[in-house]
Write a protein that holds these residues in place. Structure first.
Motif, short mmCIF file in Angstrom:
data_model
loop_
_atom_site.label_atom_id
_atom_site.label_comp_id
_atom_site.label_asym_id
_atom_site.label_seq_id
_atom_site.Cartn_x
_atom_site.Cartn_y
_atom_site.Cartn_z
N ASN A 90 1.05 18.30 -41.19
CA ASN A 90 0.34 17.25 -41.92
C ASN A 90 -1.16 17.46 -41.67
N GLY A 91 -1.69 18.52 -42.30
CA GLY A 91 -3.02 19.02 -41.96
C GLY A 91 -2.86 20.02 -40.83
N SER A 92 -3.82 20.96 -40.70
CA SER A 92 -3.70 21.93 -39.61
C SER A 92 -3.87 21.23 -38.26
N ILE A 93 -4.53 20.10 -38.24
CA ILE A 93 -4.74 19.40 -36.99
C ILE A 93 -3.40 18.93 -36.40
N ASP A 94 -2.44 18.66 -37.26
CA ASP A 94 -1.10 18.28 -36.82
C ASP A 94 -0.40 19.46 -36.12
N GLY A 116 -16.98 23.22 -29.04
CA GLY A 116 -15.79 23.39 -29.88
C GLY A 116 -15.50 22.08 -30.62
N TYR A 117 -14.56 22.11 -31.51
CA TYR A 117 -14.25 20.94 -32.36
C TYR A 117 -13.97 19.71 -31.48
N CYS A 118 -14.67 18.62 -31.80
CA CYS A 118 -14.64 17.44 -30.92
C CYS A 118 -13.29 16.72 -30.93
N VAL A 160 -9.90 27.57 -29.76
CA VAL A 160 -11.24 27.77 -30.34
C VAL A 160 -11.21 27.66 -31.87
N ASP A 161 -12.27 27.09 -32.39
CA ASP A 161 -12.42 27.00 -33.85
C ASP A 161 -13.41 28.06 -34.31
N SER A 162 -13.02 28.88 -35.24
CA SER A 162 -13.90 29.93 -35.75
C SER A 162 -13.67 30.09 -37.26
N THR A 164 -16.85 27.40 -36.40
CA THR A 164 -16.75 26.13 -35.69
C THR A 164 -17.03 24.95 -36.60
N ASN A 165 -16.45 23.81 -36.21
CA ASN A 165 -16.64 22.57 -36.96
C ASN A 165 -18.09 22.10 -36.90
N LEU A 166 -18.79 22.44 -35.82
CA LEU A 166 -20.15 21.94 -35.65
C LEU A 166 -21.18 22.75 -36.43
N LEU A 191 -6.29 30.00 -32.40
CA LEU A 191 -7.48 30.29 -33.19
C LEU A 191 -7.44 29.39 -34.43
N ASP A 192 -8.29 28.38 -34.42
CA ASP A 192 -8.31 27.39 -35.52
C ASP A 192 -9.25 27.92 -36.60
N GLU A 193 -8.65 28.37 -37.70
CA GLU A 193 -9.45 28.97 -38.77
C GLU A 193 -9.48 28.07 -40.01
N ALA A 194 -9.87 26.82 -39.82
CA ALA A 194 -9.89 25.89 -40.95
C ALA A 194 -10.81 26.38 -42.08
N TYR A 195 -11.83 27.18 -41.70
CA TYR A 195 -12.83 27.61 -42.70
C TYR A 195 -12.73 29.11 -42.99
N ALA A 196 -11.60 29.72 -42.68
CA ALA A 196 -11.46 31.19 -42.78
C ALA A 196 -11.90 31.74 -44.13
N ARG A 221 -4.49 27.47 -40.12
CA ARG A 221 -5.30 27.42 -41.35
C ARG A 221 -4.95 26.14 -42.12
N THR A 222 -5.68 25.90 -43.19
CA THR A 222 -5.49 24.63 -43.88
C THR A 222 -5.66 24.73 -45.39
N PHE A 223 -5.06 23.80 -46.09
CA PHE A 223 -5.29 23.65 -47.53
C PHE A 223 -6.40 22.63 -47.79
N SER A 224 -7.00 22.09 -46.70
CA SER A 224 -7.98 21.00 -46.86
C SER A 224 -9.34 21.46 -47.35
N LYS A 225 -9.72 22.70 -47.06
CA LYS A 225 -11.10 23.12 -47.30
C LYS A 225 -11.20 23.98 -48.56
N ALA A 226 -10.93 25.30 -48.44
CA ALA A 226 -11.11 26.18 -49.61
C ALA A 226 -10.10 25.89 -50.72
N LEU A 232 -4.42 15.56 -49.36
CA LEU A 232 -2.96 15.74 -49.35
C LEU A 232 -2.41 15.87 -47.94
N ARG A 233 -3.24 16.35 -47.02
CA ARG A 233 -2.89 16.60 -45.63
C ARG A 233 -1.80 17.68 -45.51
N ILE A 234 -2.21 18.91 -45.65
CA ILE A 234 -1.27 20.01 -45.41
C ILE A 234 -2.02 21.23 -44.86
C1 PLP Z 1 -12.43 23.28 -37.14
C2 PLP Z 1 -11.50 22.31 -37.79
N1 PLP Z 1 -10.21 22.36 -37.49
C3 PLP Z 1 -9.31 21.54 -38.05
C4 PLP Z 1 -9.71 20.58 -38.95
C5 PLP Z 1 -8.68 19.66 -39.53
O1 PLP Z 1 -8.27 20.13 -40.75
P1 PLP Z 1 -6.96 19.58 -41.48
O2 PLP Z 1 -7.46 18.78 -42.63
O3 PLP Z 1 -6.22 20.80 -41.88
O4 PLP Z 1 -6.18 18.76 -40.51
C6 PLP Z 1 -11.06 20.47 -39.29
C7 PLP Z 1 -11.50 19.43 -40.23
O5 PLP Z 1 -12.64 19.21 -40.53
C8 PLP Z 1 -11.97 21.35 -38.69
O6 PLP Z 1 -13.28 21.29 -38.96
#
Ligand code: PLP
Length: 375
Positions: A90-94, A116-118, A160-162, A164-166, A191-196, A221-226, A232-234
């Motif tokens: 339910n989002g990559s964060i899940d 790193g991501y807060c 690690v997020d790469s 990074t969220n910041l 390796l959190d690649e939300a923005y890959a 990885r996520t469907f939330s960004k690109a 939708l949260r996936i």
């Molecule tokens: C680095 C990073 N990881 C994970 C997430 C969470 O993404 P998701 O919407 O897939 O849960 C975000 C969201 O901004 C993010 O910036």
């Protein structure tokens, strides 16, 4: 009722995640009709007609629980990874939260970067485990040498997020290779690649293949960004098949909705839409950096769909001034950086309007001295 006495002790020190202000909230608070959102690194355009149609079709069968296998198969083909190496969330964060629940316990620790991501530290605290922080490197990115030396015999995970969220700073292929080569076998690298999808040519390529060669590496990885489907949260994880088996034991039944599965599946097919979102981000990043440079604001371009700018003493004035005009950006207090504002890339028109507002807010106000002299 004092709930803090009843909740599980390890949860008592948790802080709620504070999302940025939503468009709905600002509209309610200000009565403004037009709101521009630059705060949560979402795509600035709605889902494509094909994706919207797929979700409408799925809605018609909302009385039935979903079946994720079709999407797992399609995603596996797209990534060239067997479907058994994939897990949806339910989002990559899940997926990330589930990994921490599965592998981190009270007597263990997790190594994170200072910037790193807060959202990560709360997951670790929830397990009653310890966070070991490694100082960050250039541009608030990860310092792999420091990450490695922060690992001890009780470390079960490096997260690690790469990019990074910041700051959007990404590990280079060399840095990531070094981290994996020197990672002890008992430590899992997440390796959190939300923005890959937004990264530039020097970013590591084909990282989705890493878990096949290195069982102690997981990529999320996520469907939330690109893919433009944040609402939708996936999202998904790529990992060793045995690890996925353990994850599936702790996952709730049906963690992803039928609509999300259908939307993600159609989004995977609609490459033109993804490319459009990525191009918007890359072009908008450049426009924002040039405009902020011209205003003498220090800005990091990063490799994601946002930029991070240091407005110094003007930060509060700019943030609040923009908000009053309906422009939501993200103040970076959560990272202990009160002079920094993160700005997600909008459509070209939105970016242009934002730049005009920032120029207006940063225009020097004439001092009393200058006014008297000018008389
Ligand atoms: C680095 C990073 N990881 C994970 C997430 C969470 O993404 P998701 O919407 O897939 O849960 C975000 C969201 O901004 C993010 O910036």
């Amino acid at each position: 009722m004092d709930w803090s006495q009843l909740v599980v002790p390890s949860l008592r020190s948790l802080n709620p995640y504070r999302p940025g202000i939503t468009e709905e909230k600002l509209r309610r608070d200000t009565g403004l009709s037009e709101i521009f959102k630059f705060s949560s690194n979402e795509a600035p355009v709605p889902p494509s007609p094909a994706v919207a149609a797929a979700m409408r079709d799925a809605l018609a069968q909302a009385n039935r629980y979903p079946d994720a296998q079709d999407l797992l198969d399609k995603l596996g083909q797209h990534l060239r990874v067997p479907a058994g190496h994939l897990v949806l969330g339910n989002g990559s964060i899940d997926v990330i939260a589930s990994l921490v629940r599965t592998f981190v316990s009270r007597e263990r620790n997790v190594v994170l970067s200072e910037f790193g991501y807060c959202a990560y530290p709360e997951f670790v605290k929830e397990q009653g485990a310890t966070v070991r922080l490694a100082a960050s490197g250039r541009h608030f990115g990860h310092d792999v040498e420091r990450l490695l030396t922060t690992i001890d015999s009780r470390t079960s995970m490096v997260l690690v997020d790469s990019p990074t969220n910041l700051s959007g700073h990404a590990l280079t292929a060399r840095e990531l290779g070094y981290l994996i080569d020197y990672l002890p076998d008992h430590v899992l690298l997440v390796l959190d690649e939300a923005y890959a999808e937004f990264t530039d040519a020097d970013a590591p390529r084909e990282t989705e293949q890493l878990p096949l060669r290195h069982p102690n590496v997981v990529v999320t990885r996520t469907f939330s960004k690109a893919y433009g489907l944040a609402g939708l949260r996936i999202g998904y994880g790529i990992a060793d098949a045995g690890l996925i088996g353990w994850l599936n034991r702790i996952r709730p039944p049906f963690p992803v909705s039928r609509m999300a599965l259908a939307g993600a599946s159609a989004a995977l097919d609609d490459r033109a839409h993804v490319e459009h979102i990525v191009a918007l981000a890359r072009d908008g990043r450049r426009v924002l950096v040039d405009a902020l440079d011209a205003m003498n604001i220090v800005v990091l371009k990063g490799s994601a769909n946002f930029v991070l700018a240091n407005f110094g003493r003007a930060a509060r004035r700019v943030y609040e001034g923009l908000l009053a005009r309906g422009f939501i950006t993200r103040a970076m207090h959560a990272y202990g950086l009160p002079t920094h504002i993160r700005i997600s890339v909008g459509t070209p028109r939105e970016v242009e309007q934002l730049v005009t507002e920032m120029q207006h807010l940063l225009r020097p106000t004439p001092s009393v001295h200058a006014t008297v002299e000018g008389l």
